[in-house]
Design a protein around this motif. Structure first.
Motif, PDB file in Angstrom:
ATOM      1  N   ALA A 154      -0.112 -95.591  65.116  1.00 54.97           N
ATOM      2  CA  ALA A 154       0.269 -94.123  65.384  1.00 54.97           C
ATOM      3  C   ALA A 154      -0.486 -94.078  66.934  1.00 54.97           C
ATOM      4  N   ALA A 155       0.145 -92.982  67.689  1.00 59.81           N
ATOM      5  CA  ALA A 155      -0.287 -92.841  69.111  1.00 59.81           C
ATOM      6  C   ALA A 155      -1.853 -92.577  69.033  1.00 59.81           C
ATOM      7  N   VAL A 156      -2.467 -91.578  68.055  1.00 56.90           N
ATOM      8  CA  VAL A 156      -3.970 -91.317  68.289  1.00 56.90           C
ATOM      9  C   VAL A 156      -4.666 -92.379  68.266  1.00 56.90           C
ATOM     10  N   GLU A 157      -4.054 -93.598  67.498  1.00 55.95           N
ATOM     11  CA  GLU A 157      -4.954 -94.699  67.215  1.00 55.95           C
ATOM     12  C   GLU A 157      -4.757 -95.429  68.631  1.00 55.95           C
ATOM     13  N   GLY A 158      -3.822 -95.358  69.559  1.00 55.70           N
ATOM     14  CA  GLY A 158      -3.654 -96.149  70.672  1.00 55.70           C
ATOM     15  C   GLY A 158      -4.106 -95.219  71.753  1.00 55.70           C
ATOM     16  N   THR A 159      -4.869 -94.364  71.406  1.00 56.34           N
ATOM     17  CA  THR A 159      -5.321 -93.220  72.774  1.00 56.34           C
ATOM     18  C   THR A 159      -5.754 -94.183  74.027  1.00 56.34           C
ATOM     19  N   GLU A 160      -6.922 -95.105  73.825  1.00 53.76           N
ATOM     20  CA  GLU A 160      -7.451 -95.992  74.771  1.00 53.76           C
ATOM     21  C   GLU A 160      -6.341 -96.533  75.746  1.00 53.76           C
ATOM     22  N   MET A 161      -5.314 -97.126  75.053  1.00 54.90           N
ATOM     23  CA  MET A 161      -4.380 -97.981  75.650  1.00 54.90           C
ATOM     24  C   MET A 161      -3.355 -97.161  76.515  1.00 54.90           C
ATOM     25  N   ILE A 162      -3.157 -95.906  75.768  1.00 54.25           N
ATOM     26  CA  ILE A 162      -2.315 -94.890  76.522  1.00 54.25           C
ATOM     27  C   ILE A 162      -2.890 -94.484  77.706  1.00 54.25           C
ATOM     28  N   ARG A 163      -3.951 -94.094  77.595  1.00 54.27           N
ATOM     29  CA  ARG A 163      -4.841 -93.398  78.922  1.00 54.27           C
ATOM     30  C   ARG A 163      -4.847 -94.795  79.905  1.00 54.27           C
ATOM     31  N   ALA A 164      -5.247 -95.874  79.540  1.00 54.72           N
ATOM     32  CA  ALA A 164      -5.090 -96.881  80.602  1.00 54.72           C
ATOM     33  C   ALA A 164      -3.851 -97.119  81.496  1.00 54.72           C
ATOM     34  N   MET A 165      -2.569 -96.982  80.405  1.00 53.75           N
ATOM     35  CA  MET A 165      -1.267 -96.907  80.937  1.00 53.75           C
ATOM     36  C   MET A 165      -0.969 -95.737  81.868  1.00 53.75           C
ATOM     37  N   VAL A 166      -1.394 -94.573  81.652  1.00 57.43           N
ATOM     38  CA  VAL A 166      -1.299 -93.203  82.344  1.00 57.43           C
ATOM     39  C   VAL A 166      -1.967 -93.644  83.883  1.00 57.43           C
ATOM     40  N   GLN A 167      -3.228 -94.276  83.775  1.00 57.34           N
ATOM     41  CA  GLN A 167      -4.022 -94.553  84.887  1.00 57.34           C
ATOM     42  C   GLN A 167      -3.300 -95.488  85.767  1.00 57.34           C
ATOM     43  N   GLN A 168      -2.734 -96.871  85.270  1.00 54.00           N
ATOM     44  CA  GLN A 168      -1.965 -97.606  86.078  1.00 54.00           C
ATOM     45  C   GLN A 168      -0.730 -97.302  86.482  1.00 54.00           C
ATOM     46  N   ALA A 169       0.034 -96.437  85.751  1.00 50.92           N
ATOM     47  CA  ALA A 169       1.303 -95.882  86.081  1.00 50.92           C
ATOM     48  C   ALA A 169       1.094 -95.074  87.465  1.00 50.92           C
ATOM     49  N   ALA A 170       0.129 -94.555  87.634  1.00 53.02           N
ATOM     50  CA  ALA A 170      -0.442 -93.518  88.816  1.00 53.02           C
ATOM     51  C   ALA A 170       0.888 -92.757  89.341  1.00 53.02           C
ATOM     52  N   GLY A 171       1.598 -92.228  88.232  1.00 57.52           N
ATOM     53  CA  GLY A 171       2.866 -91.243  89.008  1.00 57.52           C
ATOM     54  C   GLY A 171       4.182 -92.150  89.080  1.00 57.52           C
ATOM     55  N   ARG A 172       4.042 -93.519  89.032  1.00 59.80           N
ATOM     56  CA  ARG A 172       5.322 -94.274  89.402  1.00 59.80           C
ATOM     57  C   ARG A 172       6.290 -94.249  88.143  1.00 59.80           C
ATOM     58  N   ILE A 173       5.804 -93.822  86.815  1.00 56.77           N
ATOM     59  CA  ILE A 173       6.769 -93.919  85.763  1.00 56.77           C
ATOM     60  C   ILE A 173       5.842 -93.021  84.746  1.00 56.77           C
ATOM     61  N   THR A 174       6.715 -92.519  84.053  1.00 49.30           N
ATOM     62  CA  THR A 174       6.110 -91.400  82.870  1.00 49.30           C
ATOM     63  C   THR A 174       5.658 -92.208  81.734  1.00 49.30           C
ATOM     64  N   ILE A 175       4.553 -92.024  81.238  1.00 53.54           N
ATOM     65  CA  ILE A 175       4.062 -92.521  79.933  1.00 53.54           C
ATOM     66  C   ILE A 175       4.285 -91.384  78.732  1.00 53.54           C
ATOM     67  N   MET A 176       5.124 -91.670  78.111  1.00 55.35           N
ATOM     68  CA  MET A 176       5.333 -90.664  77.028  1.00 55.35           C
ATOM     69  C   MET A 176       4.873 -91.272  75.508  1.00 55.35           C
ATOM     70  N   PRO A 177       3.835 -90.507  74.801  1.00 58.01           N
ATOM     71  CA  PRO A 177       3.150 -91.141  73.828  1.00 58.01           C
ATOM     72  C   PRO A 177       4.358 -90.607  72.825  1.00 58.01           C
TER      73      PRO A 177
END
Length: 238
Positions: A154-177
């Motif tokens: 579940a996404a709430v269990e993957g919060t840390e990785m999703i936050r890391a993906m948002v930071q790495q994406a840096a606006g180049r792609i949308t991260i949609m949990p």
């Protein structure tokens, strides 16, 4: 602040109508959400196209993991042609190699066939060996967004990785949990991750009685709930 968007996954025309009525910003059209979502019928694509909500069709010819034969790839290419014929907004894709990494060759073929359509990389990214490396591949391939639970059930269990993906994406792609996000947990989750799009089913269990229950999935058939879509939108501040 960028407006937050809600994508609702649906697998029936009544579900699509409920998502529209609830104010969904986009729909992911599927068949068999009980199997994780398969390619929708052409009839559902055509019907959804008339609802005025941008709709992306899942391109997945069977359940199971995402290593595909050449025959299956041809079916996927033909299904993408049907998406274009139905005048939908986009497709949802994923393919992997036997070692679990993204199959960029197959994805390149599918994206070439989908030229002119929007494209989302689906939750194949949750089962690759290195999600952050796969994220860079998705960017290079030209995907608009990635649907992910952060590698967790579940996404709430993957919060840390999703936050890391948002930071790495840096606006180049949308991260949609997506996966397990509801009106009860979405506000805190968005605050913790910084995402601007979320994916949810907004579903309830259909009341069908127990007679012939072998025709429904274990736990009962799910149907999109207009009021839950509205509640999610409210919680998102959308």
């Amino acid at each position: 602040m960028m407006p937050r968007k809600l994508e609702v996954c649906v697998d029936t025309i009544d579900g699509a109508i409920a998502a529209q009525a609830g104010g969904a910003d986009r729909m992911e059209l599927c068949a068999a959400l009980s199997e994780g979502g398969l390619t929708p019928s052409t009839g559902l694509m055509v019907a959804a196209a008339g609802l005025g909500v941008p709709s992306y069709a899942m391109i997945r010819p069977r359940c199971g993991l995402f290593v595909y034969s050449e025959a299956e790839i041809q079916v996927m290419l033909d299904d993408i042609a049907a998406v274009k014929e139905a005048d939908l907004a986009g497709v949802v894709l994923g393919a992997q190699n036997p070692d679990g990494t993204l199959d960029t060759r197959v994805l390149g073929r599918l994206l070439a066939a989908a030229e002119g359509l929007g494209a989302t990389l689906h939750r194949v990214i949750d089962i690759v060996p290195d999600p952050l490396a796969a994220l860079e591949q998705a960017i290079a391939l030209g995907f608009e967004r990635v649907l992910t639970s952060g590698g967790a059930a579940a996404a709430v269990e993957g919060t840390e990785m999703i936050r890391a993906m948002v930071q790495q994406a840096a606006g180049r792609i949308t991260i949609m949990p997506g996966s397990g996000l509801t009106e009860d947990n979405i506000s805190d989750f968005v605050a913790q991750t910084g995402v601007v799009e979320v994916h949810a089913s907004c579903a309830v269990t259909a009341s069908e009685g127990e007679r012939f229950s072998n025709f429904s999935p274990h736990g009962g058939r799910k149907e999109t709930c207009k009021n839950r879509v509205k509640q999610m939108k409210r919680e998102l501040g959308a």
